[in-house]
Design a protein around this motif. Structure first.
Motif, PDB file in Angstrom:
ATOM      1  N   UNK A   1       0.886  -1.155   0.415  1.00 58.81           N
ATOM      2  CA  UNK A   1       0.093   0.017   0.081  1.00 58.81           C
ATOM      3  C   UNK A   1       1.159   1.242  -0.552  1.00 58.81           C
ATOM      4  N   UNK A   2       1.794   1.291   0.967  1.00 60.28           N
ATOM      5  CA  UNK A   2       3.213   2.310   0.916  1.00 60.28           C
ATOM      6  C   UNK A   2       3.778   2.529  -0.229  1.00 60.28           C
ATOM      7  N   UNK A   3       3.582   1.505  -0.907  1.00 61.49           N
ATOM      8  CA  UNK A   3       4.601   1.359  -2.273  1.00 61.49           C
ATOM      9  C   UNK A   3       3.870   2.316  -3.107  1.00 61.49           C
ATOM     10  N   UNK A   4       2.650   1.709  -3.540  1.00 66.64           N
ATOM     11  CA  UNK A   4       0.871   2.404  -4.399  1.00 66.64           C
ATOM     12  C   UNK A   4       1.613   4.352  -3.790  1.00 66.64           C
ATOM     13  N   UNK A   5       0.978   4.453  -2.531  1.00 64.54           N
ATOM     14  CA  UNK A   5       1.153   5.957  -2.513  1.00 64.54           C
ATOM     15  C   UNK A   5       2.163   6.413  -3.020  1.00 64.54           C
ATOM     16  N   UNK A   6       3.652   6.421  -2.840  1.00 66.12           N
ATOM     17  CA  UNK A   6       4.723   6.956  -2.997  1.00 66.12           C
ATOM     18  C   UNK A   6       4.540   7.241  -4.488  1.00 66.12           C
ATOM     19  N   UNK A   7       3.992   6.264  -5.534  1.00 71.22           N
ATOM     20  CA  UNK A   7       3.991   5.780  -6.978  1.00 71.22           C
ATOM     21  C   UNK A   7       3.073   7.492  -7.432  1.00 71.22           C
ATOM     22  N   UNK A   8       2.321   7.451  -6.415  1.00 70.13           N
ATOM     23  CA  UNK A   8       0.562   8.548  -6.720  1.00 70.13           C
ATOM     24  C   UNK A   8       1.391   9.580  -7.487  1.00 70.13           C
TER      25      UNK A   8
ATOM     26  N   UNK B   1      -6.175   4.333   9.511  1.00 62.03           N
ATOM     27  CA  UNK B   1      -5.028   3.214   8.496  1.00 62.03           C
ATOM     28  C   UNK B   1      -5.987   2.461   7.285  1.00 62.03           C
ATOM     29  N   UNK B   2      -6.113   2.356   5.968  1.00 57.71           N
ATOM     30  CA  UNK B   2      -7.132   1.934   5.752  1.00 57.71           C
ATOM     31  C   UNK B   2      -6.040   1.744   4.541  1.00 57.71           C
ATOM     32  N   UNK B   3      -6.212   0.261   4.343  1.00 50.15           N
ATOM     33  CA  UNK B   3      -5.688  -0.520   3.664  1.00 50.15           C
ATOM     34  C   UNK B   3      -5.718  -1.429   2.445  1.00 50.15           C
ATOM     35  N   UNK B   4      -5.324  -0.837   1.452  1.00 52.24           N
ATOM     36  CA  UNK B   4      -6.234  -1.406   0.589  1.00 52.24           C
ATOM     37  C   UNK B   4      -6.200  -3.304   0.478  1.00 52.24           C
ATOM     38  N   UNK B   5      -6.872  -3.766  -0.477  1.00 49.37           N
ATOM     39  CA  UNK B   5      -7.024  -5.465  -0.323  1.00 49.37           C
ATOM     40  C   UNK B   5      -7.349  -5.434  -2.253  1.00 49.37           C
ATOM     41  N   UNK B   6      -6.710  -5.783  -3.035  1.00 50.35           N
ATOM     42  CA  UNK B   6      -7.070  -5.573  -4.114  1.00 50.35           C
ATOM     43  C   UNK B   6      -7.385  -7.299  -4.856  1.00 50.35           C
ATOM     44  N   UNK B   7      -7.648  -8.068  -3.329  1.00 52.75           N
ATOM     45  CA  UNK B   7      -8.468  -9.316  -3.669  1.00 52.75           C
ATOM     46  C   UNK B   7      -9.581  -9.485  -2.965  1.00 52.75           C
TER      47      UNK B   7
END
Length: 467
Positions: free
Chosen positions: A312-319, A375-381
């Protein structure tokens, strides 16, 4: 906190009469600040005056901040002359429950008439401000309104009185006029071992679901509708599951959905109107909240949960580098208007001001800034779904049926699934079920629970139901 019903109860009335005069302040709204009904509406929504009251930090007296006309949709606003009979009152800056109670007992004087407390919905109790509805009239007149329109309400506890009158004040996405040939029927609940397996779940015919879709303007027919209905002698709350076996325009309410009897003119005024709170949607990711992580950590290895968090944090960093990552980030925190501003500024030579807003959101999520950060961590599955029950399917105990929309197509989930709801308080509130195939079932974007077994799956999740 149990909000008093203000003279709907004799004990409450006696207590109010004992409050000293210096503790009771009637807020007066002058004529020039009392807006008239607007000539034009806002789509299908109804106008209502919103009175904002502010507690002065020095004198600790409640003062009128402003009065404006808002547009909203509740069943209450569809009553005759609703604009002249009801107002919404917001009290902010108040840290004392006693001061709020005193203000609600005293009511307000506006437009040269008295306005007193009527009720509030559950959603109006969240947040720092106090939000209520008031009705034009004296305490006795409002008590008579309740007694006439809710004849059995006086026998219930005060908390239930607030809860059930508040169903008229639930904020709705739309109020739909039902076809003239609609049939409102009743079917029994599935009960066993003092548990109700169909608690809050009724049914709707495909033709009537199509009517709702056209009225609201969604692209496809949802399989689940969350509704409020006031008519045929009952005030009903719950969800309606589309049942392919029902023909024509039909709705089936179960006894568990019928919350309170209604009488007087309320039945006649609102019959034929269906309040739509929400509906099932084809895509909605579930998220791991602080509470869910705390519970799951008792059984799930830390490295697994840490992996979700790092992803999740990696996806936020790519935003700030990838448009798709930015869109996903802003969708998670419900900031899609910012995404639209970013899209419209694409190709500009200098970084737009809205790009700094994106940096601020990213910084907040990466470093935990903000007083209400969660804290809201998305779960793609995963999916956030309505739960329902169709007893005709005969799902075995411990199983469920899950069919979701992926890329515009239906996909049936088969195998072990983890199911939980918010709020959950114990590890046992998180259930592990077996998702099975049902080739004959067309229900999509919803989880169907079994009507068999010793206890409903929804009740096993912190005593939940389906409404």
């Amino acid at each position: 906190v149990l909000w008093p019903m203000l003279a709907a109860n004799t004990a409450m009335a006696d207590l109010a009469s004992r409050i000293e005069d210096k503790d009771v302040q009637v807020v007066v709204v002058s004529w020039e600040n009392w807006p008239e009904k607007p000539e034009r509406g806002s789509g299908k929504q109804r106008p209502i005056r919103d009175v904002s009251l502010q507690v002065d930090s020095k004198s600790h007296r409640i003062q009128t901040q402003n009065v404006k006309v808002l547009f909203s949709d509740t069943l209450l606003l569809h009553l005759p002359n609703a604009f002249d009979r009801f107002v919404r009152v917001t009290i902010s800056g108040c840290s004392s429950d006693m001061m709020v109670e005193s203000a609600l007992r005293a009511g307000i004087l506006a437009g040269g008439k008295p306005w007193n407390f009527l009720g509030c919905s559950n959603s109006m109790l969240g947040g720092d401000d106090v939000n209520t509805y008031m009705m034009q009239g004296t305490h006795d007149e409002i008590a008579a309104f309740r007694a006439t329109n809710f004849p059995s309400l006086g026998r219930k506890p005060v908390a239930k009185q607030i809860k059930y009158t508040g169903l008229l004040m639930t904020k709705l996405r739309a109020v739909v006029q039902l076809p003239a040939d609609v049939a409102i029927n009743c079917a029994g609940d599935v009960e066993r071992n003092k548990f109700c397996f169909t608690d809050g779940c009724g049914a709707i015919s495909p033709a009537l679901a199509e009517h709702l879709r056209n009225a609201i303007g969604v692209s496809s027919v949802p399989c689940v509708w969350q509704v409020r209905y006031c008519g045929h002698g009952k005030l009903c709350k719950g969800i309606l599951l589309v049942d392919d076996k029902l023909d024509g325009h039909q709705i089936i309410f179960r006894p568990s959905m019928q919350k309170v009897e209604i009488g007087g003119s309320l039945d006649e005024d609102l019959r034929g109107r269906l309040g739509v709170v929400n509906w099932s949607k084809p895509f909605g990711l579930a998220k791991l909240s602080n509470q869910a992580v705390a519970l799951l950590s008792a059984a799930v290895p830390q490295e697994v949960l840490r992996g979700f968090h790092e992803e999740h944090l990696a996806a936020v960093e790519r935003a700030t580098e990838c448009p798709m990552a930015a869109q996903m980030l802003l969708a998670q925190i419900h900031e899609m208007p910012l995404w639209k501003k970013l899209k419209s500024s694409y190709g500009s030579i200098l970084p737009p001001k809205c790009f700094q807003e994106l940096f601020d959101r990213q910084e907040s999520m990466l470093h935990g800034r903000g007083p209400k950060l969660r804290l809201h961590i998305p779960l793609f599955s995963s999916r956030m779904l309505f739960g329902a029950c169709n007893p005709a399917l005969d799902l075995p105990a411990g199983t469920c049926f899950v069919q979701v929309t992926v890329g515009g197509r239906r996909q049936t989930i088969v195998g072990t699934v983890i199911v939980f709801r918010n709020p959950s308080y114990a590890l046992g509130d998180i259930r592990v079920l077996q998702a099975v195939e049902l080739p004959q079932c067309t229900t999509t974007d919803c989880i169907l629970f079994s009507a068999l077994g010793e206890r409903p799956a929804a009740d096993e999740m912190s005593g939940g139901d389906l409404d």
